[in-house]
Design an enzyme around this catalytic site. Structure first.
Site: not given
Length: 359
Positions: A48, A92
């Site tokens: 991930h 992110h």
């Protein structure tokens, strides 16, 4: 004249589709048993946010870079990509929170590893945050040469039962499968596949208990491959952040909220194992995530060299796991302490900027 005649018969058979060529690949993704197995009937360990690498930082999800991930056995690489001043970068949501570098630099490492490991099928899962056109990704793939090894299906949607075998993908040289979570268009870039018409996912950003409910899909989940999001988060200033302190337990084979427990639950519910096991800090548990995948694939996990050891030993949640991983300690309530203090300030800043989102 026997040889030319025999050769003529063989060529005739191949052209007519009546002959079967001998498969050359004898080992596929490390196991001979997987060469005749359909891609849709194999379980792969996934990293991930595979680009988000670092230690003692609440914005990272892995201790080791993509090259080490692949070397240790990760075969699905998930990433978040966005347009940062005209360049596709891995971040992110906001590159101010965490910047993992350019997609091109990342894919260059993937290409180098794949060139050195010609008997492995690798999967990329790209979260297309800014809804970029697939042609922009295609340009990067072409620049690093990954377009030449990418698998392009005949149809936009492939049932989990209809994928080619790993052996045939390796033999054909098209052993990279890439999914985009949105904007895929096979007429534009034939090897960038739409994720949610081919794969469904379980819920993400889990902070309590994992389940196997269908969280995201655009198709018939009964015919699709599926991915379990098995990375545990903790709540920091109202936002999810990776719970590295529980990683040994989360990645373990058995016990409450373990990878093994979620897999067992999903197998019981759907009568088939998940295709992708997406985890944070994959090396925690001393190889337990790879052992789980091997169990599902019916092969023996026996690495020739030990996998990497954990680096992120600071903890803000209690839990210790199996042998092979570092033991972590904490107060068990998700509070920030120690070297996570600086990271928490970054999180606070990102919240104020409206930038903190982890998927």
């Amino acid at each position: 004249m026997l040889v030319p005649v025999a050769l003529s018969i063989l060529l005739s058979g191949v052209l007519s589709g009546s002959a079967t060529l001998t498969r050359r690949a004898t080992t596929c993704n490390g196991f001979s048993e997987l060469c005749d197995r359909s891609y849709g009937n194999v379980s792969f360990v996934g990293a991930h946010d595979s680009y988000a690498v670092g230690t003692n930082n609440l914005a990272v999800n892995q201790d080791y870079d993509v090259t080490q991930q692949l070397t240790d056995g990760v075969r699905l690489l998930q990433m978040q990509a966005l347009n940062n001043s005209g360049t596709i970068q891995l971040c992110h949501t906001s590159c101010l929170l965490f910047n993992g570098g350019t997609l091109q630099d990342y894919l260059t490492k993937v290409k180098t590893w794949m060139d050195a490991n010609p008997n492995d099928v690798v999967t990329l899962l790209i979260v297309n945050i800014n809804n970029l056109a697939p042609s922009l990704f295609g340009d990067v793939f072409s620049n690093v040469g990954l377009d030449k090894v990418s698998y392009a299906p005949k149809n936009s949607t492939t049932a989990f039962t209809d994928w080619p075998t790993l052996g045939s993908m390796i033999d054909s040289g098209t052993r990279l499968v890439t999914f985009l979570d949105n904007q895929a268009d096979l007429t534009s870039v034939p090897y960038l596949l739409d994720e949610f018409t081919n794969v469904w996912e379980t819920p993400f950003d889990v902070t309590t208990e994992f389940d196997c409910s269908v969280n995201r899909t655009k198709g018939d989940s009964s015919t699709q491959m599926y991915l379990i999001n098995h990375f545990l988060d903790m709540v920091v200033l109202g936002n999810p952040a990776p719970n590295v302190g529980a990683a040994n337990v989360t990645n373990s084979l058995s016990g409450t909220n373990s990878l093994g427990a979620q897999v067992d639950l999903c197998v019981a519910q759907y009568s088939r194992p998940p295709n992708f096991l997406l985890v944070d800090f994959y090396e925690y548990g001393g190889g337990s995530v790879f052992q789980e995948a091997a169990n599902l694939n019916g092969v023996t996990y026996s690495p020739t060299t030990p996998i990497a050891q954990p680096k992120s030993t600071s903890s803000s949640a209690s839990g210790s796991g199996q042998s092979g991983g570092s033991t972590t300690t904490g107060n068990g309530n998700g509070a920030i302490s120690g070297s996570h203090g600086v990271a928490s300030l970054l999180v606070a800043l990102s919240v104020l900027l409206g930038a903190f989102t982890v998927v």
